[in-house]
Scaffold this motif. Structure first.
Motif, PDB file in Angstrom:
ATOM      1  N   VAL A  78       3.022   2.758   2.866  1.00 29.70           N
ATOM      2  CA  VAL A  78       2.259   2.800   4.120  1.00 29.70           C
ATOM      3  C   VAL A  78       2.404   1.464   4.843  1.00 29.70           C
ATOM      4  O   VAL A  78       2.698   1.415   6.031  1.00 29.70           O
ATOM      5  N   VAL A  86       1.232   5.635  -0.644  1.00 33.32           N
ATOM      6  CA  VAL A  86       0.485   6.899  -0.673  1.00 33.32           C
ATOM      7  C   VAL A  86       0.428   7.418  -2.116  1.00 33.32           C
ATOM      8  O   VAL A  86       1.324   7.167  -2.916  1.00 33.32           O
ATOM      9  N   ARG A  87      -0.649   8.128  -2.383  1.00 28.75           N
ATOM     10  CA  ARG A  87      -0.911   8.558  -3.748  1.00 28.75           C
ATOM     11  C   ARG A  87       0.134   9.564  -4.245  1.00 28.75           C
ATOM     12  O   ARG A  87       0.586   9.487  -5.378  1.00 28.75           O
ATOM     13  N   ASN A 131      -5.316   5.264  -0.369  1.00 28.23           N
ATOM     14  CA  ASN A 131      -4.003   4.960  -0.938  1.00 28.23           C
ATOM     15  C   ASN A 131      -4.128   4.030  -2.142  1.00 28.23           C
ATOM     16  O   ASN A 131      -5.222   3.576  -2.478  1.00 28.23           O
ATOM     17  N   GLU A 170       0.855  -1.198   0.000  1.00 29.22           N
ATOM     18  CA  GLU A 170       0.000   0.000   0.000  1.00 29.22           C
ATOM     19  C   GLU A 170       0.885   1.240   0.000  1.00 29.22           C
ATOM     20  O   GLU A 170       1.784   1.383   0.840  1.00 29.22           O
ATOM     21  N   HIS A 225       3.462   8.507  -6.154  1.00 29.20           N
ATOM     22  CA  HIS A 225       3.476   7.034  -6.131  1.00 29.20           C
ATOM     23  C   HIS A 225       4.337   6.424  -7.225  1.00 29.20           C
ATOM     24  O   HIS A 225       4.881   5.326  -7.066  1.00 29.20           O
TER      25      HIS A 225
END
Ligand SMILES: O=C[C@H](O)[C@H](O)[C@H](O)COP(=O)(O)O
Length: 227
Positions: free
Chosen positions: A202, A136-137, A175, A134, A140
């Motif tokens: 994450v 974070v946007r 995310n 996962e 990315h």
């Protein structure tokens, strides 16, 4: 017995572990859904469920299970959740349904974690199921380049952004998910530490030293495993 029946009997066996008054972590996915249904059918008093995803929260609400947020409870007595792979020592890959972050937060707050699954989830070495990560946007793509560097250090292919019909998969936390289709993860703890060292990551779907037991649905019934 079909895989779905194996999931169902493992979920039903896990529901028997719940006692009146407990705070129960409610996992995510098709196997965890069988657990939630079996738990609701028991009609226990005074239980509270802590859901690990919006999907599970919706299912539990529909079935009348009272819910609590993670921050509303000090500890969780028992969490029951599915897995994508169950390897040696009950090491796990999770996150096929993009719920790994909330799942891991709930697992880590739990006194006892029980993983439920159909027999095909048991493997000798983790990695055939692509490892979800996962991210974070923001930035990315840069994070994915750093992930590719780490993957190369472990002789693994670069991870790929998870897509759905309508574009990128977005988690309940907002995310993105990258999947690392490795085939074999030779050193899960080392890979887990390396992935966590990247700022944009994450969390990842390696659940190591978290499961206390597994209830596996097989054609011969439910088999209990411990690490
Ligand atoms: O993000 C999803 C979860 O980790 C699930 O528990 C996992 O993917 C297993 O799902 P299922 O029981 O549907 O195979």
């Amino acid at each position: 017995m079909s895989a779905d029946d194996q999931k169902r009997i493992s979920g039903e066996a896990a529901a028997e572990l719940v006692e009146t008054g407990m705070v129960v972590g409610l996992g995510t996915g098709s196997t965890a859904a069988w657990f939630v249904k079996a738990l609701a059918a028991r009609g226990l008093k005074d239980i509270r469920g802590v859901p690990t995803s919006e999907a599970t929260a919706n299912l539990a609400r529909e079935l009348g299970i009272p819910l609590a947020a993670l921050d509303d409870v000090k500890t969780i007595d028992l969490t029951v959740d599915g897995a994508d792979e169950i390897g040696p020592g009950l090491s796990l890959i999770k996150g096929g349904g993009a719920a790994l972050l909330r799942e891991k937060l709930v697992w880590e707050a739990s006194s006892r974690c029980v993983v439920i699954a159909d027999a095909a989830k048991k493997v000798d070495v983790l990695g055939k199921f692509p490892l979800p990560i996962e991210v974070v946007r923001f930035g990315h793509v840069h994070t994915s380049w750093r992930l590719a560097d780490i993957a190369a250090e472990f002789d693994l292919p670069p991870p790929r952004l998870r897509q759905a019909d309508r574009g990128m998969v977005v988690t309940d936390g907002g995310n993105l998910i990258y999947d690392m289709a490795s085939g074999t993860i030779a050193e899960p703890p080392a890979l887990a530490a390396a992935l966590k060292s990247i700022t944009g990551v994450v969390d990842h779907g390696l659940f190591l030293d978290l499961a206390d037991e597994a209830l596996i649905g097989t054609d011969q019934g439910v088999v209990r495993l411990v690490p």
